[in-house]
Design a protein around this motif. Structure first.
Motif, PDB file in Angstrom:
ATOM      1  N   ARG A 172       0.933  -1.038  -0.148  1.00 16.00           N
ATOM      2  CA  ARG A 172       0.007  -0.007   0.013  1.00 16.00           C
ATOM      3  C   ARG A 172       0.741   1.194   0.052  1.00 16.00           C
ATOM      4  O   ARG A 172       1.745   1.332   0.637  1.00 16.00           O
ATOM      5  N   MET A 206      -9.354   7.912  -3.253  1.00 20.67           N
ATOM      6  CA  MET A 206      -9.581   6.252  -3.340  1.00 20.67           C
ATOM      7  C   MET A 206     -10.772   6.081  -3.971  1.00 20.67           C
ATOM      8  O   MET A 206     -10.783   4.936  -4.684  1.00 20.67           O
ATOM      9  N   GLN A 210      -3.729  -9.748   9.691  1.00 17.54           N
ATOM     10  CA  GLN A 210      -4.274 -10.997   8.620  1.00 17.54           C
ATOM     11  C   GLN A 210      -3.037 -11.654   8.187  1.00 17.54           C
ATOM     12  O   GLN A 210      -3.142 -12.464   7.181  1.00 17.54           O
ATOM     13  N   ALA A 241      -3.617  -3.796  10.441  1.00 18.96           N
ATOM     14  CA  ALA A 241      -4.487  -4.687   9.717  1.00 18.96           C
ATOM     15  C   ALA A 241      -3.834  -5.658   8.850  1.00 18.96           C
ATOM     16  O   ALA A 241      -4.183  -6.842   9.126  1.00 18.96           O
ATOM     17  N   ALA A 271      -9.697   0.141   5.444  1.00 15.26           N
ATOM     18  CA  ALA A 271      -9.357   0.249   3.988  1.00 15.26           C
ATOM     19  C   ALA A 271      -8.843  -1.103   3.628  1.00 15.26           C
ATOM     20  O   ALA A 271      -8.567  -1.729   2.343  1.00 15.26           O
ATOM     21  N   CYS A 272      -8.113  -1.766   4.770  1.00 13.75           N
ATOM     22  CA  CYS A 272      -7.956  -3.173   4.719  1.00 13.75           C
ATOM     23  C   CYS A 272      -8.651  -4.346   4.872  1.00 13.75           C
ATOM     24  O   CYS A 272      -8.459  -5.321   5.098  1.00 13.75           O
ATOM     25  N   GLY A 273      -9.987  -3.941   4.852  1.00 12.77           N
ATOM     26  CA  GLY A 273     -11.259  -4.948   5.181  1.00 12.77           C
ATOM     27  C   GLY A 273     -11.545  -5.352   6.333  1.00 12.77           C
ATOM     28  O   GLY A 273     -12.335  -6.232   6.712  1.00 12.77           O
ATOM     29  N   MET A 274     -11.044  -4.594   7.468  1.00 12.99           N
ATOM     30  CA  MET A 274     -11.512  -4.740   8.793  1.00 12.99           C
ATOM     31  C   MET A 274     -12.884  -3.889   9.004  1.00 12.99           C
ATOM     32  O   MET A 274     -12.861  -3.001   8.212  1.00 12.99           O
TER      33      MET A 274
END
Lengths: 272, 313
Positions: free
Chosen positions: A64, A107, A137, A133, B68-71
């Motif tokens: 990112r 975005m 993950q 995040a 933005a990262c799906g959380m």
């Protein structure tokens, strides 16, 4: 970096500057200085560093990039077009009603952009959230965030830096665009945000100082950043606002300035 | 009758259940984890719980990046600090960026009690109301909160929850089901409609009793969603009752009263009286005393209803 790679990056850098200045001259005005101070770093990131898929822009495992100094959007658009995220012809729609390419990174509008920015000081917090995040993950994706030196006068930047250090985010690289200028004056003259290296080291960062227009130094810095564990890295780039074109380079007035047909002609001559 | 469970406990317990089903749920705190009932959640899910310290702006930005990262981040603080303290971050990094972050503001209005004026959110829902796409939810009791939370989790955009911390007056029975964007009819009536939210709902029901003895039939609606407002309920109240009162633990400026006034003005003009905090700051005091001082209890609502009825053409 070997000579061939270096030459390739230098060629790409010229192409990026050409696309950028044509885009700005087509409109006649825009944020010139802060785009040209980071455009070499963007060339390096997109051609040597970041894992992205232009045909699959929302690929979950991508690296990112957050341009917290959102007004440098046009420099990013040049790179995204070069990489094939969208057609280069679209660059000529910059800031026209209905465009996908507004002044500040968006975005929702632009393919390939990971975070909206424009209200200064906010993007770094988002980058920190992304890094957390992605770590949750268990992805090995990395997060790069470009912060302006003037922008770092915003208190939220230091909240985010403190938390990045506290969270030991070794998948985060904060890139400071230390061009020494802001709209009204030199940064040192308004509110002394330097020295970045000592301040960021105190916030728990591995600090690397580079010339932001030297690909060899950028190469060494980003290579080293990948070896750093348990703390984030700050690449503090000494840059020149408006770098590359004599009509704007190093001029205090270049934050948002007019670009005439003559300016474009002289700029293109300097690239040749 | 007061509920046996605190609202914050109901919130924290339900979040634990929802997080068990949805691995994307993340909690963010700015040093007030106990105040909003999330201590047990943080103990149970340490890997999904983050306390950024006293830095609300950063908390919202970090949440935006996580989204933005799906959380699915839930950010928490007192209603003052989770809204106005980080309003630009909510505006740009959450709403403008189109990111799905849920915002919890505890202790709204008189709920701030002894923390006083600096902590008394009387404009929080109002400023959230201005943001495109923002949903505003103020649960009236724990039953409604528990019923609504799964829908809030499923809603693909930002929601602001005005969370009263202590035991609420019990309004709903166990069979209650929350319907998104719909006001709840609590008491039928035909002379005046009282649209209330939060701690003012019980006051509105008491006001209806007072009015009944005077021969005024008052309809009482619980409006837990200030945005999107239940336009149909407002319009039918205007057409069927002919006069309206709003009652809220919030400023009458840009609060429930304003939202109802806008619907009326554009669709079904009718006399409206607004009960709420009349353009002044909060102060220290116990909730009940503050409600009486601010003029948002049953007798004030009943007085406003009489006035609204008298204004009918």
């Amino acid at each position: 970096m070997d000579e061939r790679n270096l030459a390739e990056l230098k060629t790409l850098s010229k192409e990026a500057r050409k696309l950028f200045i044509e885009m700005m001259a087509n409109l006649g005005v825009g944020h010139i200085g802060g785009s040209l101070s980071i455009i070499d770093a963007l060339v390096y990131l997109y051609y040597r560093e970041m894992r992205v898929r232009p045909q699959e822009p929302r690929w979950e495992d991508r690296d990112r990039l957050v341009i917290s100094k959102g007004h440098a959007g046009p420099a990013l658009y040049a790179l995204l077009a070069m990489k094939g995220f969208f057609d280069k012809k679209e660059l000529m729609t910059l800031n026209k009603l209905g465009t996908h390419l507004p002044s500040h990174c968006d975005m929702k509008l632009t393919t390939g952009i990971d975070m909206t920015a424009g209200s200064l000081g906010q993007g770094l917090s988002a980058a920190v959230g992304m890094a957390i995040a992605l770590r949750m993950q268990k992805k090995d994706s990395r997060v790069y965030c470009i912060v302006g030196d003037g922008e770092a006068q915003e208190g939220q930047i230091w909240e985010a830096l403190m938390y990045a250090g506290s969270q030991q985010l070794d998948n985060l690289v904060v890139i400071i665009d230390d061009n020494g200028m802001q709209i009204d004056n030199y940064t040192d003259a308004l509110n002394a945000v330097r020295p970045f290296d000592k301040r960021l080291a105190a916030f728990g960062f591995e600090v690397i100082n580079v010339d932001g227009h030297d690909f060899n130094q950028l190469d060494n810095a980003f290579y080293k950043a990948k070896t750093i564990k348990k703390r984030p890295t700050a690449v503090i780039m000494s840059t020149v606002k408006g770098k590359g074109f004599s009509f704007c380079e190093g001029k205090l007035s270049n934050h948002n300035m007019k670009v005439s047909a003559d300016d474009l002609a002289s700029a293109l001559k300097e690239l040749a | 009758m007061l509920e046996s469970i605190e609202m914050r406990k109901a919130y924290g317990d339900t979040m634990i259940e929802l997080a068990a089903k949805n691995p994307k749920i993340v909690s963010l705190q700015a040093d007030l984890t106990g105040a909003n009932g999330m201590k047990e959640f943080h103990a149970k899910y340490p890997d999904r719980s983050f306390n950024v310290g006293i830095a609300e702006a950063n908390m919202v930005g970090v949440a935006a990046g996580m989204a933005a990262c799906g959380m699915l981040p839930f950010v928490h603080s007192f209603g003052t600090f989770s809204t106005r303290r980080c309003y630009d971050q909510i505006t740009i990094s959450v709403c403008y960026a189109g990111l799905n972050v849920k915002i919890i503001g505890s202790d709204p209005g008189v709920g701030a009690e002894l923390n006083g004026g600096t902590h008394m959110a009387l404009e929080d829902a109002g400023i959230m109301r201005n943001l495109p796409g923002m949903v505003i939810f103020e649960p009236v009791d724990s039953t409604q909160l528990k019923s609504a939370l799964p829908q809030i989790v499923d809603h693909p955009g930002p929601v602001y929850i005005r969370l009263f911390r202590k035991n609420a007056e019990k309004i709903f029975g166990d069979g209650y089901v929350f319907h998104w964007g719909k006001a709840d009819l609590l008491h039928e009536g035909s002379d005046v409609a009282i649209l209330a939210s939060g701690v003012c709902v019980k006051e509105a029901l008491d006001a209806a009793d007072l009015l009944k003895s005077e021969g005024i039939s008052a309809r009482v609606l619980n409006v837990s969603m200030m945005k999107p407002i239940d336009k149909e309920a407002v319009i039918s109240a205007a057409k069927e009752c002919g006069a309206l009162v709003t009652a809220e633990n919030h400023s009458i400026i840009n609060g429930l009263g304003s939202a109802v006034a806008e619907v009326l003005a554009e669709n079904a003009p009718a006399p409206l009286e607004r009960v709420g905090v009349r353009d002044h700051f909060g102060q220290v005091g116990r909730a009940r005393d503050l409600m009486e001082t601010f003029g948002i209890v049953a007798k004030d609502i009943a007085a406003a209803a009489r006035k609204a009825v008298a204004r009918k053409a």
